[in-house]
Design an enzyme around this catalytic site. Structure first.
Site, PDB file in Angstrom:
ATOM      1  N   ASP A 141     -13.270  53.098 -52.202  1.00 43.28           N
ATOM      2  CA  ASP A 141     -12.093  53.918 -51.865  1.00 43.28           C
ATOM      3  C   ASP A 141     -12.388  55.298 -51.254  1.00 43.28           C
ATOM      4  O   ASP A 141     -11.542  55.810 -50.536  1.00 43.28           O
ATOM      5  CB  ASP A 141     -11.211  54.081 -53.118  1.00 43.28           C
ATOM      6  CG  ASP A 141      -9.823  54.608 -52.787  1.00 43.28           C
ATOM      7  OD1 ASP A 141      -9.378  54.402 -51.638  1.00 43.28           O
ATOM      8  OD2 ASP A 141      -9.177  55.213 -53.661  1.00 43.28           O
ATOM      9  N   ASP A 182      -8.773  54.443 -60.735  1.00 46.38           N
ATOM     10  CA  ASP A 182      -9.029  55.860 -60.462  1.00 46.38           C
ATOM     11  C   ASP A 182      -9.110  56.652 -61.758  1.00 46.38           C
ATOM     12  O   ASP A 182      -8.222  56.546 -62.610  1.00 46.38           O
ATOM     13  CB  ASP A 182      -7.901  56.435 -59.601  1.00 46.38           C
ATOM     14  CG  ASP A 182      -7.953  55.896 -58.187  1.00 46.38           C
ATOM     15  OD1 ASP A 182      -9.024  55.982 -57.571  1.00 46.38           O
ATOM     16  OD2 ASP A 182      -6.916  55.386 -57.707  1.00 46.38           O
ATOM     17  N   HIS A 218     -13.114  60.629 -56.801  1.00 43.62           N
ATOM     18  CA  HIS A 218     -12.649  60.854 -55.428  1.00 43.62           C
ATOM     19  C   HIS A 218     -11.194  61.300 -55.306  1.00 43.62           C
ATOM     20  O   HIS A 218     -10.709  61.438 -54.183  1.00 43.62           O
ATOM     21  CB  HIS A 218     -12.923  59.613 -54.554  1.00 43.62           C
ATOM     22  CG  HIS A 218     -12.296  58.355 -55.059  1.00 43.62           C
ATOM     23  ND1 HIS A 218     -12.953  57.479 -55.891  1.00 43.62           N
ATOM     24  CD2 HIS A 218     -11.072  57.817 -54.861  1.00 43.62           C
ATOM     25  CE1 HIS A 218     -12.159  56.461 -56.162  1.00 43.62           C
ATOM     26  NE2 HIS A 218     -11.007  56.644 -55.552  1.00 43.62           N
ATOM     27  N   HIS A 270      -9.542  48.451 -59.170  1.00 42.05           N
ATOM     28  CA  HIS A 270      -9.981  49.807 -58.790  1.00 42.05           C
ATOM     29  C   HIS A 270      -9.230  50.799 -59.661  1.00 42.05           C
ATOM     30  O   HIS A 270      -8.031  50.999 -59.492  1.00 42.05           O
ATOM     31  CB  HIS A 270      -9.706  50.053 -57.314  1.00 42.05           C
ATOM     32  CG  HIS A 270     -10.032  51.461 -56.907  1.00 42.05           C
ATOM     33  ND1 HIS A 270     -11.321  51.946 -56.895  1.00 42.05           N
ATOM     34  CD2 HIS A 270      -9.249  52.495 -56.534  1.00 42.05           C
ATOM     35  CE1 HIS A 270     -11.304  53.207 -56.518  1.00 42.05           C
ATOM     36  NE2 HIS A 270     -10.072  53.577 -56.299  1.00 42.05           N
TER      37      HIS A 270
HETATM   38 ZN   LIG Z   1      -9.358  55.446 -55.674  1.00 44.68          ZN
END
Ligand SMILES: [Zn+2]
Length: 1072
Positions: A258, A136, A508, A134
């Site tokens: 997420d 970001d 996000h 994941h």
């Molecule tokens: Zn995230």
């Protein structure tokens, strides 16, 4: 079982038995024919180029070897019939057995290729291991710091190494699989690879071993995003995949593991993009308990109340453990779990224990799901920088666990992907329950509501929304001016940097306001850097469309009344561009230094103008602002010329400052539609009257603040960037009264309210305006008293609202909210304020079913109705504690962001006509006119052609229910066009704005002609006619899948809330 990527095509592909039994006397030509056929079928089905080439080769051989021999064929065969490659090279003396063998081989090859998903065991529990990372797109580090692995002391993370490492690990073992999600990172990495690596990666994608999930530029936030920007960012990511990998790279599964709560509109958009299913990780802890118990972790989500099912239906699954691996099974450099040791002589031997533990975990989690398949997310934030660690241990785990089947174990574990897992769920042929609401708000504990980020970093949230507006203007002008926009007198103009920056902002942790401060600055930097090339583009395009090379100037800070150009120049031109498909009337407002001007409209007629000398609460001086009403045609511009009046008396209207005490009578502002009355004692708004609809409603509006919790006996949870937790449910007034001043001219009426040194507001009415505008300014919020503060604007009315209020979902459909209630489970309300907060992306309203009070916002905010008749919006927050969700900083915002200005537009309507008001006003708000200034008198763009002062890009206006969502350049002579019906079913009966509407696209645009039109799915990555989604059975009865409508450019019909997406081949008109 076959390939989830092309299920419909798989079904069609069955080797007809007759083909396996040809006449065998001289098989070569038929045989080659057949091979050719098979390969071309494979080629067609798989879009594999090598298959196509083999097919061509085989058909040449077939041709050259056919029984009737002619000279040409002989000639050809002499150079064509070389020893063929192994697939086409059987021994021909006794062809039959080899022939059949070969066929078998070929079919199994094609089968293998088709079947990119791993084999499962129908009578066992199949555990799908999904190896994933994941990544970001900015959070604790900036996008670039994450990509390159800079500042590893903040967080150890380097995406370039992750991708390098994963690709090597996949190439090392053909059973391994991996998914990748964030295209902002992947595309950057891709462009830095050699051709050989790119080819190897293409192969992995083809084999389904590297699968893209979601495929947006980022994994966008769902609470503070606008649907237009979501569609744009998904389009950008999916386009990269389509261009790079073709259909092999097209993600079938949406993957929002997420984001902190999930909006219904997001599900609707994903369905319209053609996704087969959706998986996420976070949902309310109470909701999760109930779902586990009821085995409703997987459902069909109906994303729209207007679009006919299954258009907006999306199969949705909650992942068992967020997006993390089961405890003790994390084999990353970032984890400390024990590797699998299977040598029994080693003192570290743990294989048996691990296998037993794994079987236990798998069986336990499978109880909450309905099929004999379950999924494990083997990865987490920025994992797989050393992919070998993960894969080496997973290889062993799979081998050891499956070996237990010999001892009677009924668990089968495999490398899989979300698409392969989803395919098995679909194969299970179950009937699924339907969800109709959304997953807001999200709480991970009784005092831990993630409702603060709905409002965190309000300045960044506004900058993002404002940039959306500017990007659409930039896209439209690029589409209208054609190549002249990209290269022209002002250099090279480009919309791509702003498009990419806007996509990044949807992440996000970006627009959500949940990044570290230095990362928030970097997001703003990216937006700002994107504006530059768009300004060049606008200059090129406007020069071409106006026909004059002007010295254009842009004012980026008009929201705070700063524009050096208009403040410095005595005479200038104002170009107002309108991005809507309808004419717009708009009040131009510019800071100036003179006190009287003559303003002329495009036809040279003088229009009424005023210079208002505005009071300034924090400064002694006054700042003059020029006001004049502009009228701008659809998708076009009007040019106004401004020159000073020097000789006459200034017509300026000085403010009439007055303390509230001097108002003996009623204090009111009023135009032909609205009257707003203020309490002479307190200076607060007291009453709103809709003169047109003869409605009068007492409305008291004031600012309050919640004292942010620092943690208490009940819970140590503090309010922070994510979490909202007031220490007491009752907010404190910023001030019980406001010092007021009134400004009244023919062009504007304003009440200036000063509540405190850090909170003020202007309540404003322009002529012809059906709404009241409240422009608030808040900050710097003082925290010297040691109290974090969360500031709200609250409207109190006597409306009997019975606990209900309404909020929009990502700026589109409206959801009903009920205080202390959730539609799908019995709520135990533990935070009476924070637990009732919802995202407000564009509007919130309350109604007693006769009268409706609607407030439109200029950015995303959190909002609620905590008492009947009341509604509130959180405008700003400043906090002293971190809330323990990873960001590691209190939301203290210094520098920019410390004070914030914004607008609330208030509508008072009869309930049955309210939608017409708020829909059309919200459209004007999201795509407001763009003001560009120029000195005037520029050189002609084309010699001998006089410049024009007005232009419309449309030959006729769009009907009011139709919103032009996208008009953008797609290719050298292709445009992307999206038309949207902006009303929901049943929303407007008065003017019939909820009815289906038909638009004629032929000769609609002035600047170009559409020569070919293709309809696509929402993200423009597949033709609508050939798109197909997995079919699911819901417990609400059958939902017939309608065929794609036949496309007639002369009659494009839009159903309520429908968006239709087109790729249009165009020819730009020379004279436009
Ligand atoms: Zn995230």
């Amino acid at each position: 079982m076959s390939d989830p990527r092309r299920p419909n095509k798989v079904l069609r592909y069955k080797p007809p038995p007759s083909e396996c039994n040809p006449a065998l006397d001289d098989p070569t030509p038929d045989y080659m024919n057949l091979l050719g056929m098979i390969f071309s079928m494979c080629g067609l089905m798989l879009k594999l180029k090598w298959c196509a080439w083999v097919a061509v080769y085989c058909s040449f051989i077939s041709f050259a070897n056919s029984r009737s021999s002619e000279d040409t064929k002989q000639m050809m065969s002499s150079f064509m019939y070389k020893p063929p490659p192994s697939e086409c090279n059987p021994a021909l003396d006794d062809p039959t057995p080899d022939y059949m063998n070969l066929l078998g081989m070929i079919f199994s090859m094609c089968g293998l290729m088709l079947k990119t998903c791993p084999a499962v065991q129908p009578d066992m529990l199949n555990v799908h291991l999904v190896a994933h990372t994941h990544d970001d797109v900015g959070w604790l580090k900036t996008v670039d710091q994450y990509f390159y692995g800079v500042e590893n002391d903040i967080q150890h993370a380097g995406v370039q190494y992750i991708l390098d490492s994963v690709i090597s690990a996949l190439l090392a073992d053909p059973t391994r699989r991996f998914i990748y999600v964030e295209i902002a990172f992947f595309s950057r990495w891709w462009h830095q690879q050699t051709n050989a690596t790119q080819e190897a990666v293409r192969d992995l994608v083809r084999q389904g071993r590297l699968e893209f999930a979601n495929g947006g530029w980022v994994m966008n936030d769902e609470a503070s995003t606008h649907y237009g920007a979501i569609v744009d960012q998904m389009t950008l990511g999916l386009r990269f995949l389509e261009d790079t990998f073709g259909d092999d790279g097209r993600p079938r599964v949406a993957w929002h593991i997420d984001p902190f709560g999930h909006s219904r509109e997001q599900a609707s958009l994903f369905a319209q993009m053609g996704f087969d299913g959706f998986f996420f990780g976070r949902l309310d802890y109470q909701d999760k308990w109930v779902r586990k118990e009821k085995r409703e972790m997987e459902q069909l989500w109906r994303g729209s109340t207007s679009l006919k099912p299954p258009t907006a239906d999306l199969f949705t699954g909650v992942l068992p453990n967020g997006y993390n691996p089961p405890e003790s099974l994390c084999w990353d450099v970032l984890c400390n779990d024990k590797p699998v040791v299977e040598d029994p002589r080693s003192p570290e031997y743990n294989a048996k224990h691990l296998v037993d533990y794994f079987l236990q975990v798998a069986t336990a989690q499978a109880q909450f799901y309905r099929t004999n398949h379950t999924v494990m997310t083997m990865g987490s934030d920025f994992m797989y920088e050393n992919a070998n660690m993960w894969f080496k241990n997973l290889d062993k785990l799979i081998r050891l666990v499956n070996a237990q089947q010999a001892n009677g174990s009924r668990v089968h574990v495999l490398y899989s992907t979300p698409a392969c897992y989803l395919w098995e769920l679909n194969n299970a042929n179950l009937t699924w329950s339907v969800k109709r609401d959304d997953f807001f708000p999200y709480a991970d504990g009784p005092h831990n509501f993630w409702t603060g980020y709905f409002s965190s970093r309000p300045a960044l949230k506004r900058y993002e929304r404002f940039s959306y507006n500017f990007l659409q203007v930039c896209n439209q002008l690029e589409a209208q001016a054609g190549p002249a926009a990209n290269m022209g007198p002002y250099g090279s103009g480009d919309s791509a940097p702003l498009n990419e920056a806007m996509a990044v902002l949807q992440h996000h942790d970006a627009v959500s306001g949940t990044s570290k401060q230095h990362v928030a600055y970097d997001y703003a930097r990216q937006l700002s850097a994107g504006w530059g090339p768009c300004e060049v583009l606008l200059s090129n395009a406007l020069a071409r469309l106006i026909g004059s090379k002007e010295d254009f100037s842009f004012c980026r800070e008009l929201n705070i009344s700063i524009c050096p150009f208009s403040q410095g120049a005595a005479r200038f031109q104002v170009i107002v561009y309108n991005p809507l498909g309808r004419k717009v009337d708009w009040m131009v407002r510019l800071p100036v230094s003179q006190t009287a001007f003559t303003v002329k409209d495009p036809s040279g007629k003088t229009v009424h103008s005023d210079v208002v000398l505005l009071p300034s609460s924090d400064r002694q001086d006054v700042s003059p602002e020029l006001l004049f009403p502009a009228s701008v045609p659809a998708l076009g511009f009007s040019i106004y010329s401004v020159s000073p009046v020097l000789s006459r008396n200034p017509r300026a209207r000085a403010p009439q400052p007055s303390s509230q005490k001097s108002w003996s009578g009623v204090l009111a502002i009023k135009n032909e539609f609205i009257r707003a009355t203020f309490d002479p004692d307190t200076g607060l708004l007291m009453e709103i009257e809709n003169l047109d609809q003869k409605l009068l409603l007492p409305v008291r509006q004031a600012f309050f603040w919640y004292n942010a919790s620092m943690g208490d006996n009940e819970s140590e949870q503090a309010s922070g960037a994510y979490i909202f937790r007031p220490s007491r449910p009752k907010p404190l007034p910023v001030s019980r009264w406001a010092q007021i001043r009134l400004v009244k001219t023919a062009l504007v009426q304003e009440v200036h309210q000063n509540f405190s040194a850090w909170c003020s507001q202007v309540v404003r009415l322009y002529p012809g305006q059906r709404h009241l505008e409240l422009e608030w300014t808040v900050g710097p919020i003082p925290v010297g008293d040691g109290w974090g503060k969360e500031v709200i604007s609250r409207f109190d009315t006597p409306l009997e609202t019975r606990g209900l209020f309404y909020t929009d979902s990502n700026g589109r459909e409206i959801l009903q909210r009920r205080r202390d209630y959730r539609p799908t489970w019995t709520l135990n309300q533990t935070e009476p304020v924070a637990g009732n907060y919802y995202p407000v992306n564009s509007r919130i309203y309350i109604t007693d079913e006769n009268v409706q009070l609607t407030v439109l916002t200029d950015r995303s905010q959190g909002g609620s109705s905590l008492r009947d008749g009341s509604l509130e919006l959180m405008v700003h927050r400043r906090l002293l504690r971190d809330d323990g969700r990873g960001v590691g900083e209190p939301l203290l915002e210094s520098g920019t962001g410390v004070w914030v200005r914004g607008r609330h537009l208030v509508l008072l309507d009869k309930a049955q006509v309210a939608a017409a008001g708020h829909r059309l006003l919200a459209e004007k708000e999201i795509l407001a006119p763009q003001v560009v200034l120029a000195t005037g008198g520029g050189a002609p763009y084309r010699p001998g052609v006089a410049p024009r002062t007005q232009f419309s890009g449309l030959q006729r206006e769009l009907p009011p229910s139709v919103h032009l969502l996208t008009l953008a350049r797609w290719g050298p002579d292709t445009l992307l066009l999206r038309l949207e019906h902006q009303f929901a079913v049943g929303e407007d009966s008065n003017r019939n704005l909820s009815s289906p509407v038909t638009v004629d696209l032929q000769n609609l645009f002035s600047a170009f002609t559409i020569t070919r039109l293709q309809e696509t799915t929402l993200a423009a990555n597949q033709p609508r006619a050939s798109a197909s989604r997995l079919k699911w059975t819901s417990d609400t009865g059958p939902t017939p899948y309608p065929a794609a409508p036949v496309l007639d450019p002369a009659a494009v019909t839009l159903q309520p809330m429908e968006i239709r997406t087109f790729l249009a081949s165009v020819q730009w008109k020379k004279d436009s």
